[in-house]
Design a protein around this motif. Structure first.
Motif, PDB file in Angstrom:
ATOM      1  N   PHE A  89       0.841  -1.190   0.000  1.00  0.00           N
ATOM      2  CA  PHE A  89       0.000   0.000   0.000  1.00  0.00           C
ATOM      3  C   PHE A  89       0.880   1.245   0.000  1.00  0.00           C
ATOM      4  CE2 PHE A  89       0.850  -0.877   4.447  1.00  0.00           C
ATOM      5  CZ  PHE A  89       1.092   0.372   4.995  1.00  0.00           C
ATOM      6  N   SER A  90       0.286   2.375  -0.388  1.00  0.00           N
ATOM      7  CA  SER A  90       0.982   3.661  -0.417  1.00  0.00           C
ATOM      8  C   SER A  90       0.455   4.541   0.710  1.00  0.00           C
ATOM      9  CB  SER A  90       0.773   4.359  -1.767  1.00  0.00           C
ATOM     10  OG  SER A  90       1.296   3.582  -2.818  1.00  0.00           O
ATOM     11  N   LEU A  91       1.354   5.331   1.300  1.00  0.00           N
ATOM     12  CA  LEU A  91       0.989   6.204   2.415  1.00  0.00           C
ATOM     13  C   LEU A  91       1.442   7.626   2.116  1.00  0.00           C
ATOM     14  CD1 LEU A  91      -0.136   6.452   5.323  1.00  0.00           C
ATOM     15  CD2 LEU A  91       2.193   6.045   6.137  1.00  0.00           C
ATOM     16  N   ASP A  92       0.512   8.564   2.223  1.00  0.00           N
ATOM     17  CA  ASP A  92       0.819   9.986   2.052  1.00  0.00           C
ATOM     18  C   ASP A  92       1.351  10.518   3.382  1.00  0.00           C
ATOM     19  OD1 ASP A  92       0.940  12.695   1.562  1.00  0.00           O
ATOM     20  OD2 ASP A  92      -0.975  12.780   0.516  1.00  0.00           O
ATOM     21  N   THR A  93       2.590  11.017   3.389  1.00  0.00           N
ATOM     22  CA  THR A  93       3.224  11.458   4.635  1.00  0.00           C
ATOM     23  C   THR A  93       2.932  12.913   4.982  1.00  0.00           C
ATOM     24  OG1 THR A  93       5.256  12.103   3.476  1.00  0.00           O
ATOM     25  CG2 THR A  93       5.106   9.825   4.263  1.00  0.00           C
ATOM     26  N   GLU A  94       2.206  13.614   4.123  1.00  0.00           N
ATOM     27  CA  GLU A  94       1.932  15.025   4.394  1.00  0.00           C
ATOM     28  C   GLU A  94       1.147  15.174   5.696  1.00  0.00           C
ATOM     29  OE1 GLU A  94      -0.021  18.973   2.219  1.00  0.00           O
ATOM     30  OE2 GLU A  94      -0.033  17.017   1.228  1.00  0.00           O
ATOM     31  N   GLY A  95       1.633  16.051   6.578  1.00  0.00           N
ATOM     32  CA  GLY A  95       0.969  16.291   7.850  1.00  0.00           C
ATOM     33  C   GLY A  95       1.215  15.222   8.893  1.00  0.00           C
TER      34      GLY A  95
END
Length: 331
Positions: free
Chosen positions: A109-115
């Motif tokens: 899976f992909s994870l958005d690290t923003e915030g």
């Protein structure tokens, strides 16, 4: 950082009473041109019990790209629960909903690290839970193996370790470095920076002479399959690069064709304008010259001008009309 996807290989050899489980894990930027991680600190804890096996990965990164792809060899079909959490700037842990990649069989899976950055970097916890029966048959006189691969290449400043807890009643063949806690064998060690792997064999009975060779052979087969899979992935990557080059060439050709079409359209418009102007110029001469000559002839008939003046006036008038029409429609 190249991300190699190794499938989870769960084998069972009833005649030889040997079973093995290979677990691999890695994480990488979604795109190679994204910000690198910097120093990596990671702890993988695997707890194998009679009912459930939990795999916990705690990761610290001083920096991270916006999109990080987490990949494990565990098949999605055997995972009963997954939990992904991050630590925020207030040191609070927050759970993140994730969606597994539908295009692969393993849990990726992909994870958005923003915030999601904490006080000193990024801290993530990934927990996977599977039924132990889906990877092992816990019964006496059976050799069981566990092999762990960290695909990420570790640098000199990176740090990765593993904690492995065996089921109650099971013991490692070689218990050097192991400790016993609550009647269970536990092993903790640093992951080798050279190989990024850990391997152990455990069972409930010392009568393993008949299955040891079978288990070694099966492990060798697993490693060969892993090597073949790596070669296949490299071939796919080369194909993708070739496609990118071909696609770029096609894009360039299309752009050139568009430029030629635009130039042809401009030339067509220019040709139409010149043709239309010439048509107006021709009709102007056709209409105005006879009128002018008739006018001068009428003046000559009434003896207003002489024959010489008629000739000169006709020539001058023709030139003036020609010049005016040329300026209006040709230039």
């Amino acid at each position: 950082m190249l991300c190699l996807i190794l499938g989870s290989l769960i084998t069972s050899i009833p005649n030889a009473h040997a079973e093995g489980f290979v677990y691999s894990f890695d994480f990488s930027p979604k795109s190679p041109d994204m910000v690198p991680f910097g120093k990596i600190e990671m702890v993988s804890s695997i707890d194998i019990s009679e009912q459930l096996t939990t795999i916990n990965n705690q990761i610290y990164l001083p920096d991270a790209p916006q999109i990080v792809v987490f990949n494990t060899s565990i098949p999605k079909s055997i995972i009963t629960n997954v939990q992904v959490m991050y630590q925020d700037a207030n040191s609070s842990w927050n759970e993140v909903g994730i969606t597994f990649d539908p295009d692969v069989a393993n849990a990726r899976f992909s994870l958005d690290t923003e915030g999601k950055k904490g006080l000193d970097g990024y801290r993530f916890t990934l927990n996977y839970t599977v039924n132990t029966s889906s990877i092992y048959t816990l019964k006496p006189n059976t050799l069981l193996s566990f092999e762990y691969f960290l695909i990420n290449k570790l640098g000199e400043s990176d740090n990765a370790s593993i904690n492995l807890t065996l089921p109650k009643g099971f013991k490692p063949l070689n218990n050097t470095g192991w400790r016993v806690q609550d009647e269970r064998f536990i092993y903790s060690a640093q992951i080798s920076k050279a190989s990024g792997s850990f391997y152990t064999i455990f069972n409930t009975d010392n009568d393993y002479s008949g299955s040891l060779e079978s288990l070694k052979q099966e492990i060798s087969n697993l490693r060969q399959d892993n090597a073949k899979l790596s070669e296949t992935i490299l071939e796919l990557q080369r194909s993708v690069e070739s496609y990118k080059v071909e696609n770029q060439n096609l894009t360039t050709e299309i752009e050139n064709l568009n430029d030629r079409l635009l130039n042809a359209e401009e030339e067509r418009k220019t040709s139409e304008r010149i043709s239309n102007n010439f048509w107006q110029f021709s009709w102007g001469l056709t209409i105005l010259l006879p009128i002018l000559l008739l006018f001068f002839a009428e003046l000559r008939t009434k003896s207003v001008i002489t024959s010489t003046q008629l000739l000169i006036s006709s020539i001058v008038g023709t030139f003036v009309i020609f010049l005016i029409l040329y300026i209006l429609f040709i230039t």
